[in-house]
Design a protein around this motif. Structure first.
Motif, short mmCIF file in Angstrom:
data_model
loop_
_atom_site.label_atom_id
_atom_site.label_comp_id
_atom_site.label_asym_id
_atom_site.label_seq_id
_atom_site.Cartn_x
_atom_site.Cartn_y
_atom_site.Cartn_z
N TYR A 147 2.05 11.59 4.48
CA TYR A 147 1.62 10.19 4.51
C TYR A 147 2.50 9.39 5.48
O TYR A 147 2.00 8.60 6.29
CB TYR A 147 1.70 9.60 3.10
CG TYR A 147 1.39 8.12 3.04
CD1 TYR A 147 0.08 7.68 2.97
CD2 TYR A 147 2.41 7.18 3.05
CE1 TYR A 147 -0.21 6.31 2.92
CE2 TYR A 147 2.14 5.82 3.00
CZ TYR A 147 0.83 5.39 2.93
OH TYR A 147 0.56 4.05 2.88
N PHE A 192 0.57 4.14 -2.89
CA PHE A 192 0.31 5.54 -2.58
C PHE A 192 1.35 6.43 -3.25
O PHE A 192 1.01 7.48 -3.82
CB PHE A 192 0.32 5.75 -1.06
CG PHE A 192 -0.06 7.15 -0.64
CD1 PHE A 192 -1.37 7.44 -0.32
CD2 PHE A 192 0.88 8.17 -0.58
CE1 PHE A 192 -1.75 8.73 0.06
CE2 PHE A 192 0.53 9.46 -0.22
CZ PHE A 192 -0.79 9.74 0.11
N ASP A 231 -5.52 3.16 0.84
CA ASP A 231 -5.92 4.56 0.85
C ASP A 231 -6.83 4.84 -0.35
O ASP A 231 -6.62 4.28 -1.43
CB ASP A 231 -4.68 5.45 0.80
CG ASP A 231 -4.99 6.89 1.12
OD1 ASP A 231 -5.60 7.58 0.28
OD2 ASP A 231 -4.63 7.35 2.22
N ARG A 257 0.82 -1.22 0.00
CA ARG A 257 0.00 0.00 0.00
C ARG A 257 0.85 1.27 0.00
O ARG A 257 0.43 2.30 -0.56
CB ARG A 257 -0.97 -0.01 1.18
CG ARG A 257 -0.33 -0.03 2.54
CD ARG A 257 -1.39 -0.14 3.65
NE ARG A 257 -2.34 0.96 3.58
CZ ARG A 257 -3.44 1.01 4.34
NH1 ARG A 257 -3.73 0.04 5.18
NH2 ARG A 257 -4.25 2.05 4.24
#
Length: 332
Positions: free
Chosen positions: A267, A23, A56, A19
């Motif tokens: 993030y 992102f 996300d 992930r």
């Protein structure tokens, strides 16, 4: 969205396209189809679903790649994944690793196309999102002409919305997974013949040994509906910044690198606050400024500073200061 719109994708890669990687890649391309690492169906059914399937919202369009060979379990895992909001379910019929073979799925399923079709049909019956297959052109001593045709015909008849083909055989005996990514010769023409036979209403995407956007566009020109980059996109992610313009006709614009690093720092800060570490995010970013002045120092800072206990997102900004952005703007 019709599946034909997926002209460009970043391949599912074990231990890489987690992930955090996705992102990051989404900061560079808003249109490319992104894939998860392969996740085994049984793990989704019995394991920590939030850890395995969490993502996300900015990662979309996003496909989950499943591993498995039992139709009912794949169907259950696909239904769970659809509830998590994935845009596509992809069945792995191409991975040659030993751990995949021991589970009777991955590339060894090339030998049982009827079973693959049953898996596709079971998943299609459970979800409304596209179900696709990613395969090789054959395994071991199979003849790729009949082997690929039979697999394609069966899974498409079962309802598969697309077929992504890695244009190499997989040798399950005698080659390691790493060797299987390089040693079997590429045969793009075999994939092009499949596409020509199936016609315009069937999506056939191509993967394997494609290093640049120019090579990817050449594959499109040769007939492939979509092109999937793997290691090239991971090791030189900066090329993704031009994908939307080259593949989707969007207006080319220079990347605001300061804003992108700010987004990644924010993030990373959220990930650290949730108990993670900076290096979980930055390990995917070391190749970002490949070929530019300061790129070596960028890699060095991320590789040495980000893994340290307590490292924070400011490491990204320190590393960015080493890059000559004026040179990057000229190259864009």
């Amino acid at each position: 969205m019709k599946y034909q719109s997926h002209r460009f994708a970043v391949a599912p890669m074990m231990d890489w396209t987690d992930r955090h990687c996705r992102f990051f890649h989404r900061q560079l391309t808003s249109r490319a189809l992104l894939y998860t690492e392969m996740v085994v169906a049984d793990a989704i059914i019995h394991g920590d679903r939030d850890r395995l399937l969490g993502h996300d919202a900015v990662e979309h369009p996003l496909a989950l790649q499943l591993g498995g060979s039992q139709p009912e379990r794949l169907a259950q895992a696909a239904r769970i994944a659809a509830e998590y909001g994935y845009d596509e379910i992809n069945l792995n019929v191409g991975c040659p690793s030993d751990r995949v073979q021991s589970g009777t799925f991955g590339a060894c399923l090339m030998r049982t196309p009827a079973l693959v079709a049953d898996c596709v049909a079971a998943m299609k019956a459970e979800v409304r999102i596209p179900v696709t297959v990613k395969c090789r052109i054959g395994v071991d001593d199979q003849d790729p002409e009949p082997a690929l045709d039979e697999l394609a015909d069966r899974v498409l008849a079962a309802g598969s919305d697309a077929l992504w083909v890695h244009a190499r055989k997989a040798w399950l005996q005698g080659l390691s997974p790493k060797e299987n990514r390089d040693i079997p010769p590429l045969d793009y023409a075999r994939v092009h013949r499949l596409k020509a036979r199936l016609g315009s209403d069937r999506f056939v995407g191509i993967n394997g040994g494609i290093h640049t956007l120019e090579e990817a566009l050449a594959q499109r020109a040769a007939g492939a509906d979509g092109v999937m980059l793997g290691r090239a996109a991971y090791h030189n992610p900066g090329l993704l910044a031009a994908a939307d313009a080259r593949f989707y006709g969007e207006q080319a614009a220079p990347v605001d690198w300061d804003a992108m690093i700010d987004a990644m720092a924010a993030y990373a800060s959220r990930h650290i606050a949730a108990g993670g570490r900076l290096v979980h995010v930055t390990r995917h970013m070391t190749g970002l400024f490949h070929g530019l002045a300061g790129a070596r120092k960028w890699r060095q800072i991320l590789s040495t500073e980000a893994p340290k206990p307590g490292a924070g997102p400011d490491v990204l900004k320190v590393a960015l200061a080493e890059i000559c952005l004026d040179e990057q703007a000229k190259a864009a």
